[in-house]
Design a protein around this motif. Structure first.
Motif, PDB file in Angstrom:
ATOM      1  N   ALA A 386       0.826  -1.211   0.000  1.00  0.00           N
ATOM      2  CA  ALA A 386       0.000   0.000   0.000  1.00  0.00           C
ATOM      3  C   ALA A 386       0.858   1.258   0.000  1.00  0.00           C
ATOM      4  O   ALA A 386       0.536   2.250  -0.667  1.00  0.00           O
ATOM      5  N   ILE A 387       1.972   1.217   0.738  1.00  0.00           N
ATOM      6  CA  ILE A 387       2.856   2.381   0.810  1.00  0.00           C
ATOM      7  C   ILE A 387       3.412   2.722  -0.566  1.00  0.00           C
ATOM      8  O   ILE A 387       3.472   3.899  -0.960  1.00  0.00           O
ATOM      9  N   TYR A 388       3.795   1.710  -1.331  1.00  0.00           N
ATOM     10  CA  TYR A 388       4.325   1.955  -2.675  1.00  0.00           C
ATOM     11  C   TYR A 388       3.238   2.405  -3.646  1.00  0.00           C
ATOM     12  O   TYR A 388       3.471   3.262  -4.506  1.00  0.00           O
ATOM     13  N   ILE A 389       2.039   1.824  -3.514  1.00  0.00           N
ATOM     14  CA  ILE A 389       0.937   2.205  -4.403  1.00  0.00           C
ATOM     15  C   ILE A 389       0.545   3.660  -4.182  1.00  0.00           C
ATOM     16  O   ILE A 389       0.159   4.369  -5.122  1.00  0.00           O
ATOM     17  N   VAL A 390       0.686   4.129  -2.949  1.00  0.00           N
ATOM     18  CA  VAL A 390       0.388   5.531  -2.640  1.00  0.00           C
ATOM     19  C   VAL A 390       1.592   6.425  -2.945  1.00  0.00           C
ATOM     20  O   VAL A 390       1.458   7.482  -3.568  1.00  0.00           O
ATOM     21  N   GLY A 391       2.765   5.999  -2.539  1.00  0.00           N
ATOM     22  CA  GLY A 391       3.941   6.857  -2.606  1.00  0.00           C
ATOM     23  C   GLY A 391       4.474   7.107  -4.005  1.00  0.00           C
ATOM     24  O   GLY A 391       4.801   8.248  -4.363  1.00  0.00           O
ATOM     25  N   ILE A 392       4.576   6.050  -4.814  1.00  0.00           N
ATOM     26  CA  ILE A 392       5.175   6.203  -6.140  1.00  0.00           C
ATOM     27  C   ILE A 392       4.371   7.148  -7.048  1.00  0.00           C
ATOM     28  O   ILE A 392       4.953   8.019  -7.707  1.00  0.00           O
ATOM     29  N   PRO A 393       3.032   7.025  -7.113  1.00  0.00           N
ATOM     30  CA  PRO A 393       2.281   7.992  -7.926  1.00  0.00           C
ATOM     31  C   PRO A 393       2.462   9.443  -7.467  1.00  0.00           C
ATOM     32  O   PRO A 393       2.470  10.358  -8.303  1.00  0.00           O
ATOM     33  N   LEU A 394       2.641   9.654  -6.153  1.00  0.00           N
ATOM     34  CA  LEU A 394       2.881  11.012  -5.663  1.00  0.00           C
ATOM     35  C   LEU A 394       4.247  11.512  -6.128  1.00  0.00           C
ATOM     36  O   LEU A 394       4.410  12.690  -6.484  1.00  0.00           O
ATOM     37  N   ILE A 395       5.225  10.613  -6.139  1.00  0.00           N
ATOM     38  CA  ILE A 395       6.556  10.970  -6.652  1.00  0.00           C
ATOM     39  C   ILE A 395       6.467  11.314  -8.141  1.00  0.00           C
ATOM     40  O   ILE A 395       7.065  12.297  -8.607  1.00  0.00           O
ATOM     41  N   VAL A 396       5.714  10.492  -8.891  1.00  0.00           N
ATOM     42  CA  VAL A 396       5.534  10.740 -10.327  1.00  0.00           C
ATOM     43  C   VAL A 396       4.870  12.101 -10.551  1.00  0.00           C
ATOM     44  O   VAL A 396       5.260  12.868 -11.444  1.00  0.00           O
ATOM     45  N   LEU A 403       9.118  18.701 -14.233  1.00  0.00           N
ATOM     46  CA  LEU A 403       9.785  18.293 -15.466  1.00  0.00           C
ATOM     47  C   LEU A 403      10.153  19.521 -16.305  1.00  0.00           C
ATOM     48  O   LEU A 403       9.299  20.358 -16.609  1.00  0.00           O
ATOM     49  N   PRO A 404      11.439  19.666 -16.675  1.00  0.00           N
ATOM     50  CA  PRO A 404      11.842  20.837 -17.466  1.00  0.00           C
ATOM     51  C   PRO A 404      11.076  20.935 -18.779  1.00  0.00           C
ATOM     52  O   PRO A 404      10.804  19.925 -19.435  1.00  0.00           O
ATOM     53  N   GLU A 405      10.748  22.139 -19.165  1.00  0.00           N
ATOM     54  CA  GLU A 405       9.947  22.368 -20.363  1.00  0.00           C
ATOM     55  C   GLU A 405      10.649  21.848 -21.617  1.00  0.00           C
ATOM     56  O   GLU A 405       9.993  21.352 -22.540  1.00  0.00           O
ATOM     57  N   GLU A 406      11.989  21.926 -21.635  1.00  0.00           N
ATOM     58  CA  GLU A 406      12.708  21.457 -22.825  1.00  0.00           C
ATOM     59  C   GLU A 406      12.572  19.945 -23.010  1.00  0.00           C
ATOM     60  O   GLU A 406      12.624  19.443 -24.141  1.00  0.00           O
ATOM     61  N   VAL A 407      12.402  19.213 -21.919  1.00  0.00           N
ATOM     62  CA  VAL A 407      12.187  17.764 -22.021  1.00  0.00           C
ATOM     63  C   VAL A 407      10.822  17.484 -22.633  1.00  0.00           C
ATOM     64  O   VAL A 407      10.675  16.614 -23.503  1.00  0.00           O
ATOM     65  N   TYR A 417       0.938  15.723 -24.575  1.00  0.00           N
ATOM     66  CA  TYR A 417      -0.378  15.928 -23.973  1.00  0.00           C
ATOM     67  C   TYR A 417      -0.460  15.230 -22.616  1.00  0.00           C
ATOM     68  O   TYR A 417      -1.033  15.771 -21.666  1.00  0.00           O
ATOM     69  N   PHE A 418       0.119  14.032 -22.535  1.00  0.00           N
ATOM     70  CA  PHE A 418       0.084  13.298 -21.273  1.00  0.00           C
ATOM     71  C   PHE A 418       1.067  13.895 -20.261  1.00  0.00           C
ATOM     72  O   PHE A 418       0.764  13.983 -19.069  1.00  0.00           O
ATOM     73  N   LEU A 419       2.249  14.294 -20.734  1.00  0.00           N
ATOM     74  CA  LEU A 419       3.226  14.891 -19.826  1.00  0.00           C
ATOM     75  C   LEU A 419       2.702  16.191 -19.218  1.00  0.00           C
ATOM     76  O   LEU A 419       3.083  16.565 -18.106  1.00  0.00           O
ATOM     77  N   ASN A 420       1.825  16.861 -19.931  1.00  0.00           N
ATOM     78  CA  ASN A 420       1.221  18.087 -19.420  1.00  0.00           C
ATOM     79  C   ASN A 420       0.016  17.816 -18.532  1.00  0.00           C
ATOM     80  O   ASN A 420      -0.650  18.750 -18.085  1.00  0.00           O
ATOM     81  N   SER A 421      -0.273  16.546 -18.283  1.00  0.00           N
ATOM     82  CA  SER A 421      -1.392  16.175 -17.412  1.00  0.00           C
ATOM     83  C   SER A 421      -0.899  15.220 -16.328  1.00  0.00           C
ATOM     84  O   SER A 421      -1.084  14.002 -16.424  1.00  0.00           O
TER      85      SER A 421
END
Length: 445
Positions: A386-396, A403-407, A417-421
């Protein structure tokens, strides 16, 4: 002490059965509209497309009209959840790209229309509710709500507070946002702790904060009233087949179909947040009705010249602050939006509210949404899984926000479109982790 704390905590849970006067309903409905900043998206699009003042004004009026119709249609007939619809930030880049690629606003509206029809068909097929039923349990639901609050919070600062406007510098905006947020917290707490004043202050805390913040801004020269004096009393949005037609470009349509899927993912996340704070059950049938409603309202939006819309997560934060989730409030919000679609003077007044005032309130709204999600997941954070299921999406989520705009710019257009969401990608990560990480076998079971 514990009993008192529990009573106070319960007041933060919205109720759809609140007994409200007409005045309370009208004011609460207006609060949701003021915090939404519906006009921001059409302003950004109009600026990027170098539209004339007249065309930009019509686009703003269409945004209000589309939002009002979408809100009423959804609240009255489809998902019937206490939430306001408005223009979505997700498709801004796509709309601008389609316009520059085709040289035609008609192609933009044509792609929006077909994309909305696709979502409508998706709802009628029943596929979407099957996906949510099988892949979004309580733990993932809570994570998604936290993701919404976390992903929106930076925009309160970057887009509204840490900016220098024509009338205010950054230091003044920070001070103004802080004072506005302080007034909101103070009036909300008065509503919770001083019983005789409870409902009056709790219900109007957002309005009071907006008024005080705008008044302070006025005294330091931070409000441009010229736009209000110059605005017409009555103005009209654009309508399909009268003011514009439709042009259908295959590439633009495919782009908008993808965009609408991202919007639908975010809308679904918002419905979970609304369900959490209002205690309204979000079952499979209600979810599916919401998807159908989302498709239908965006078809209507395309016909009235509005950009794609979605449910606004700010509604969840306002419900947490005011303690009211009565559907009559959201019907009032829909009516307010319809009035603003034709009342140029009133929409100009809302446009005149300094961004820092909105940002101060929106920051509180975002943290309320995040904490609503935390309440959902806290009882399940008892395993490593549960800790990973909660924690990793928050990190993402944080990673995508930073995320730098140039990337982003070097990625393929569809990926952008997805990176902007961050909400859509992080929600998908949470769903995948829940499916891929094995559930531990407990001893004795």
């Amino acid at each position: 002490m514990n009993i008192e704390t529990k009573e106070i905590s319960n007041q933060f849970q919205g109720t759809t059965k609140a007994d409200l006067s007409t005045v309370q309903t009208v004011l609460l409905g207006l609060e949701h509209v003021l915090v939404m900043n519906v006009f921001v998206i059409p302003v950004l699009v109009a600026t990027a497309l170098s539209m004339s003042d007249a065309a930009a004004t019509q686009l703003i009026q269409s945004a209000f009209l589309g939002a009002g119709l979408a809100t009423l249609v959804q609240v009255l007939f489809f998902h019937q959840l206490p939430v306001v619809n408005g223009a979505s930030f997700v498709p801004i880049g796509a709309l601008i790209g389609i316009y520059h690629g085709t040289g035609s606003m008609e192609a933009v509206m044509g792609a929006s229309l077909v994309g909305a029809l696709f979502i409508l068909l998706l709802g009628f097929s029943g596929i979407y509710k099957t996906i949510t039923k099988n892949f979004i349990p309580t733990l993932v639901n809570g994570v998604v709500i936290m993701i919404i609050g976390l992903s929106l919070l930076p925009s309160a600062f970057e887009s509204n507070i840490y900016v220098e406007t024509m009338h205010l510098n950054i230091q003044q905006n920070i001070l103004l946002a802080s004072l506005t947020a302080g007034v909101l917290v103070f009036t909300s707490l008065i509503g919770h702790y001083i019983k005789p004043l409870g409902n009056a202050f709790q219900y109007t805390s957002v309005i009071i904060a907006l008024m005080v913040g705008t008044l302070i801004a006025h005294f330091i020269g931070g409000v441009n009233w010229q736009t209000v004096t110059e605005a017409p009393w009555i103005s009209f949005p654009r309508f399909a087949f009268i003011d514009y037609g439709f042009r259908f470009d295959l590439s633009a349509i495919m782009t908008m179909v993808i965009i609408y899927l991202v919007i639908l993912t975010e809308a679904t996340s918002t419905w979970y947040a609304i369900s959490s704070v209002s205690k309204e059950e979000l079952n499979d049938d209600r979810m599916n009705r919401g998807v159908i409603g989302e498709g239908l309202t965006n078809v209507i939006g395309a016909l009235v010249g509005a950009t794609p819309s979605a449910s606004y997560s700010s509604s969840a934060g306002i419900i947490s602050i005011t303690g009211v989730a009565s559907r009559q409030v959201f019907i009032a919000s829909g009516i307010w939006l319809l009035v603003l679609a034709f009342a140029g003077k009133l929409s100009a007044i809302i446009y005149a509210i300094p961004s820092a005032v909105i940002g101060g309130i929106f920051a509180i709204v975002c943290i309320q949404i995040f904490l609503a999600g935390l309440k959902v997941v806290k009882e399940e954070l008892n395993t490593e899984r549960a800790i990973y299921i909660v924690g990793i999406p928050l990190i993402v989520t944080i990673g995508l926000i930073l995320l730098p705009e140039e990337v982003v710019e070097t990625a393929p257009q569809i990926v952008q479109y997805f990176l902007n969401s961050p909400i859509a990608i992080s929600a998908i990560v949470a769903i995948l982790l829940n499916q891929l990480i094995p559930t531990p076998h407990l001893k004795g079971k």
